[in-house]
Design a protein around this motif. Structure first.
Motif, PDB file in Angstrom:
ATOM      1  N   ILE A 128       0.827  -1.201   0.000  1.00 34.34           N
ATOM      2  CA  ILE A 128       0.000   0.000   0.000  1.00 34.34           C
ATOM      3  C   ILE A 128       0.860   1.249   0.000  1.00 34.34           C
ATOM      4  O   ILE A 128       0.562   2.230  -0.693  1.00 34.34           O
ATOM      5  N   ASN A 129       1.941   1.252   0.764  1.00 27.04           N
ATOM      6  CA  ASN A 129       2.846   2.401   0.747  1.00 27.04           C
ATOM      7  C   ASN A 129       3.508   2.545  -0.614  1.00 27.04           C
ATOM      8  O   ASN A 129       3.686   3.659  -1.108  1.00 27.04           O
ATOM      9  N   ALA A 130       3.889   1.431  -1.207  1.00 26.74           N
ATOM     10  CA  ALA A 130       4.510   1.473  -2.537  1.00 26.74           C
ATOM     11  C   ALA A 130       3.528   2.064  -3.549  1.00 26.74           C
ATOM     12  O   ALA A 130       3.873   2.980  -4.305  1.00 26.74           O
ATOM     13  N   TYR A 131       2.318   1.546  -3.554  1.00 23.74           N
ATOM     14  CA  TYR A 131       1.294   2.017  -4.484  1.00 23.74           C
ATOM     15  C   TYR A 131       1.052   3.518  -4.321  1.00 23.74           C
ATOM     16  O   TYR A 131       1.021   4.274  -5.296  1.00 23.74           O
ATOM     17  N   ASN A 132       0.900   3.963  -3.083  1.00 24.28           N
ATOM     18  CA  ASN A 132       0.656   5.383  -2.819  1.00 24.28           C
ATOM     19  C   ASN A 132       1.855   6.241  -3.220  1.00 24.28           C
ATOM     20  O   ASN A 132       1.691   7.329  -3.777  1.00 24.28           O
ATOM     21  N   ALA A 133       3.060   5.753  -2.944  1.00 21.77           N
ATOM     22  CA  ALA A 133       4.267   6.514  -3.302  1.00 21.77           C
ATOM     23  C   ALA A 133       4.422   6.618  -4.816  1.00 21.77           C
ATOM     24  O   ALA A 133       4.738   7.693  -5.338  1.00 21.77           O
ATOM     25  N   TRP A 134       4.185   5.519  -5.525  1.00 20.56           N
ATOM     26  CA  TRP A 134       4.265   5.572  -6.995  1.00 20.56           C
ATOM     27  C   TRP A 134       3.167   6.470  -7.552  1.00 20.56           C
ATOM     28  O   TRP A 134       3.392   7.183  -8.533  1.00 20.56           O
ATOM     29  N   SER A 135       1.996   6.456  -6.948  1.00 21.22           N
ATOM     30  CA  SER A 135       0.878   7.282  -7.427  1.00 21.22           C
ATOM     31  C   SER A 135       1.186   8.769  -7.316  1.00 21.22           C
ATOM     32  O   SER A 135       0.683   9.568  -8.109  1.00 21.22           O
ATOM     33  N   ARG A 136       1.985   9.140  -6.327  1.00 26.17           N
ATOM     34  CA  ARG A 136       2.321  10.553  -6.132  1.00 26.17           C
ATOM     35  C   ARG A 136       3.388  11.046  -7.121  1.00 26.17           C
ATOM     36  O   ARG A 136       3.565  12.253  -7.291  1.00 26.17           O
ATOM     37  N   LEU A 137       4.114  10.130  -7.729  1.00 27.96           N
ATOM     38  CA  LEU A 137       5.188  10.515  -8.648  1.00 27.96           C
ATOM     39  C   LEU A 137       4.661  10.669 -10.072  1.00 27.96           C
ATOM     40  O   LEU A 137       3.803   9.911 -10.511  1.00 27.96           O
ATOM     41  N   ALA A 138       5.207  11.628 -10.775  1.00 26.38           N
ATOM     42  CA  ALA A 138       4.831  11.825 -12.181  1.00 26.38           C
ATOM     43  C   ALA A 138       5.986  11.353 -13.072  1.00 26.38           C
ATOM     44  O   ALA A 138       7.132  11.249 -12.625  1.00 26.38           O
ATOM     45  N   ASP A 139       5.661  11.062 -14.303  1.00 21.81           N
ATOM     46  CA  ASP A 139       6.661  10.700 -15.306  1.00 21.81           C
ATOM     47  C   ASP A 139       7.575   9.560 -14.855  1.00 21.81           C
ATOM     48  O   ASP A 139       8.797   9.712 -14.757  1.00 21.81           O
ATOM     49  N   LEU A 140       6.985   8.409 -14.576  1.00 24.79           N
ATOM     50  CA  LEU A 140       7.774   7.245 -14.186  1.00 24.79           C
ATOM     51  C   LEU A 140       8.566   6.729 -15.385  1.00 24.79           C
ATOM     52  O   LEU A 140       8.059   6.706 -16.512  1.00 24.79           O
ATOM     53  N   ASN A 141       9.793   6.273 -15.128  1.00 26.52           N
ATOM     54  CA  ASN A 141      10.546   5.641 -16.201  1.00 26.52           C
ATOM     55  C   ASN A 141      10.054   4.194 -16.351  1.00 26.52           C
ATOM     56  O   ASN A 141       9.198   3.745 -15.580  1.00 26.52           O
ATOM     57  N   ASP A 142      10.576   3.466 -17.318  1.00 22.92           N
ATOM     58  CA  ASP A 142      10.070   2.120 -17.594  1.00 22.92           C
ATOM     59  C   ASP A 142      10.226   1.171 -16.408  1.00 22.92           C
ATOM     60  O   ASP A 142       9.315   0.390 -16.106  1.00 22.92           O
ATOM     61  N   THR A 143      11.353   1.228 -15.721  1.00 19.20           N
ATOM     62  CA  THR A 143      11.567   0.367 -14.550  1.00 19.20           C
ATOM     63  C   THR A 143      10.586   0.732 -13.436  1.00 19.20           C
ATOM     64  O   THR A 143       9.994  -0.146 -12.809  1.00 19.20           O
ATOM     65  N   LYS A 145       7.701   2.107 -13.746  1.00 24.63           N
ATOM     66  CA  LYS A 145       6.349   1.680 -14.152  1.00 24.63           C
ATOM     67  C   LYS A 145       6.137   0.205 -13.834  1.00 24.63           C
ATOM     68  O   LYS A 145       5.050  -0.190 -13.398  1.00 24.63           O
ATOM     69  N   GLN A 146       7.153  -0.609 -14.036  1.00 26.14           N
ATOM     70  CA  GLN A 146       7.046  -2.040 -13.724  1.00 26.14           C
ATOM     71  C   GLN A 146       6.852  -2.246 -12.224  1.00 26.14           C
ATOM     72  O   GLN A 146       6.035  -3.058 -11.802  1.00 26.14           O
ATOM     73  N   TRP A 147       7.611  -1.521 -11.418  1.00 19.31           N
ATOM     74  CA  TRP A 147       7.510  -1.654  -9.967  1.00 19.31           C
ATOM     75  C   TRP A 147       6.161  -1.150  -9.472  1.00 19.31           C
ATOM     76  O   TRP A 147       5.541  -1.758  -8.607  1.00 19.31           O
ATOM     77  N   ALA A 148       5.708  -0.032 -10.032  1.00 21.18           N
ATOM     78  CA  ALA A 148       4.410   0.518  -9.645  1.00 21.18           C
ATOM     79  C   ALA A 148       3.302  -0.456 -10.016  1.00 21.18           C
ATOM     80  O   ALA A 148       2.374  -0.702  -9.235  1.00 21.18           O
ATOM     81  N   SER A 149       3.403  -1.033 -11.206  1.00 23.82           N
ATOM     82  CA  SER A 149       2.416  -2.001 -11.671  1.00 23.82           C
ATOM     83  C   SER A 149       2.390  -3.231 -10.765  1.00 23.82           C
ATOM     84  O   SER A 149       1.328  -3.774 -10.465  1.00 23.82           O
ATOM     85  N   LEU A 150       3.567  -3.661 -10.314  1.00 21.86           N
ATOM     86  CA  LEU A 150       3.654  -4.803  -9.398  1.00 21.86           C
ATOM     87  C   LEU A 150       2.915  -4.500  -8.096  1.00 21.86           C
ATOM     88  O   LEU A 150       2.162  -5.340  -7.588  1.00 21.86           O
ATOM     89  N   GLU A 173      -6.803  -1.386 -12.937  1.00 24.15           N
ATOM     90  CA  GLU A 173      -6.823  -0.314 -13.941  1.00 24.15           C
ATOM     91  C   GLU A 173      -5.636   0.629 -13.769  1.00 24.15           C
ATOM     92  O   GLU A 173      -4.996   1.021 -14.746  1.00 24.15           O
ATOM     93  N   LYS A 174      -5.333   0.985 -12.532  1.00 21.01           N
ATOM     94  CA  LYS A 174      -4.182   1.862 -12.288  1.00 21.01           C
ATOM     95  C   LYS A 174      -2.894   1.137 -12.660  1.00 21.01           C
ATOM     96  O   LYS A 174      -2.001   1.722 -13.287  1.00 21.01           O
ATOM     97  N   GLY A 175      -2.792  -0.133 -12.290  1.00 19.16           N
ATOM     98  CA  GLY A 175      -1.598  -0.903 -12.630  1.00 19.16           C
ATOM     99  C   GLY A 175      -1.391  -1.008 -14.129  1.00 19.16           C
ATOM    100  O   GLY A 175      -0.270  -0.866 -14.632  1.00 19.16           O
ATOM    101  N   MET A 176      -2.475  -1.236 -14.866  1.00 18.85           N
ATOM    102  CA  MET A 176      -2.367  -1.329 -16.328  1.00 18.85           C
ATOM    103  C   MET A 176      -2.009   0.008 -16.956  1.00 18.85           C
ATOM    104  O   MET A 176      -1.389   0.046 -18.015  1.00 18.85           O
ATOM    105  N   SER A 177      -2.381   1.108 -16.294  1.00 17.28           N
ATOM    106  CA  SER A 177      -1.990   2.418 -16.824  1.00 17.28           C
ATOM    107  C   SER A 177      -0.483   2.630 -16.696  1.00 17.28           C
ATOM    108  O   SER A 177       0.113   3.378 -17.462  1.00 17.28           O
ATOM    109  N   TRP A 178       0.131   1.951 -15.706  1.00 16.63           N
ATOM    110  CA  TRP A 178       1.582   2.034 -15.558  1.00 16.63           C
ATOM    111  C   TRP A 178       2.261   1.063 -16.509  1.00 16.63           C
ATOM    112  O   TRP A 178       3.117   1.445 -17.278  1.00 16.63           O
ATOM    113  N   ALA A 179       1.904  -0.215 -16.394  1.00 17.25           N
ATOM    114  CA  ALA A 179       2.499  -1.246 -17.253  1.00 17.25           C
ATOM    115  C   ALA A 179       1.619  -2.480 -17.187  1.00 17.25           C
ATOM    116  O   ALA A 179       1.296  -2.968 -16.102  1.00 17.25           O
ATOM    117  N   ASP A 180       1.234  -2.974 -18.338  1.00 18.58           N
ATOM    118  CA  ASP A 180       0.407  -4.172 -18.400  1.00 18.58           C
ATOM    119  C   ASP A 180       1.263  -5.385 -18.031  1.00 18.58           C
ATOM    120  O   ASP A 180       2.456  -5.422 -18.292  1.00 18.58           O
TER     121      ASP A 180
END
Length: 192
Positions: A128-143, A145-150, A173-180
Motif C-alpha cells: 500500500i505504501n509502494a502504491y501510494n508513493a508511486w501514485s504521487r510521482l509523475a513521469d515514471l521511467n520504464d523500470t 512503471k514495472q515496480w508501480a504495476s507490481l 486499472e491503475k496498474g495497467m496504466s503504468w504497465a500491463d
C-alpha cells in the motif's frame, strides 16, 4: 540425502546462534504514518532471525535529507546481503526505509528521494505504501512503471481475496496504466 539435511541443519543452527535477535534499543524513530500500515498478510515469517543492529544507528530526524538518503542506500546494500527475502520488519530494511522516509519528508520536492522511497516500499513488500508513493510521482521511467504495476497487482490480488472486487478493479486499472502484465490480466479476468 540424510547427511545433506543434517549438515544443513547444523549450518542453520550455527547461523541462527550467531545472530542477535533482540530488537534495537532505539525506539525514538517514529514509524510511518498510521494510514500506511502494512497489510497483515505481508508480514515476514516469524522464525527468521534478524542480524545485529547496525553499529551506527543515527537518528534520522537529526540528520540532513542528503545524509538520510545516503544512509538509506547504505542500509539497503547491507540488507540485501543479510536477508534472503526483504521485509520492512527486518532491522536493516527498516533502517533503510526509515532514513529514506525522512529524506523524502524533508525535501518533498526531491523526486530522487521519493522514487527511492517508493522503490524501497516495493522491495520490502509494503504494497500500500509502494502504491501510494508511486501514485504521487509523475513521469515514471520504464523500470518504475514495472515496480508501480507490481504494487498495484499485489493490492488487486489482496482485494480480490477479500472479495472487494471494486478495489481490485481500481488497482488493476491503475496498474495497467503504468504497465500491463500477465498478473494484472489474470486478475482482470476474475473480476465480474
Amino acid at each position: 540425502m540424510k547427511k545433506i539435511l543434517m549438515l544443513t541443519a547444523f549450518a542453520l543452527a550455527g547461523l541462527a546462534a550467531a545472530q542477535d535477535t533482540t530488537p534495537p534499543a532505539d525506539t525514538t524513530t517514529p514509524a510511518a504514518p498510521a494510514d500506511t500500515a502494512a497489510p497483515a498478510d505481508t508480514a515476514a515469517p516469524a522464525d527468521t532471525a534478524a542480524p545485529a543492529a547496525p553499529a551506527d544507528m543515527s537518528m534520522p530526524a537529526t540528520m540532513s535529507a542528503s545524509d538520510n538518503f545516503a544512509r538509506a542506500q547504505e542500509f539497503a546494500v547491507q540488507a540485501d546481503v543479510a536477508y534472503p527475502v526483504p521485509f520492512y520488519d527486518r532491522t536493516l530494511w527498516k533502517a533503510s526505509v526509515d532514513h529514506a522516509y525522512y529524506a523524502a519528508a524533508m525535501e518533498q520536492g526531491n523526486r530522487d528521494y521519493n522514487a527511492y522511497l517508493a522503490q524501497l516500499y516495493t522491495k520490502t513488500q509494503w504494497w500500500i505504501n509502494a502504491y501510494n508513493a508511486w501514485s504521487r510521482l509523475a513521469d515514471l521511467n520504464d523500470t518504475e512503471k514495472q515496480w508501480a504495476s507490481l504494487s498495484a497487482a499485489k493490492l488487486a490480488y489482496l482485494a480480490l481475496q477479500r472479495g472487494d472486487t471494486t478495489m481490485a478493479r481500481t488497482y488493476v486499472e491503475k496498474g495497467m496504466s503504468w504497465a500491463d502484465s500477465a498478473s494484472l490480466q489474470a486478475i482482470m479476468k476474475r473480476l465480474p
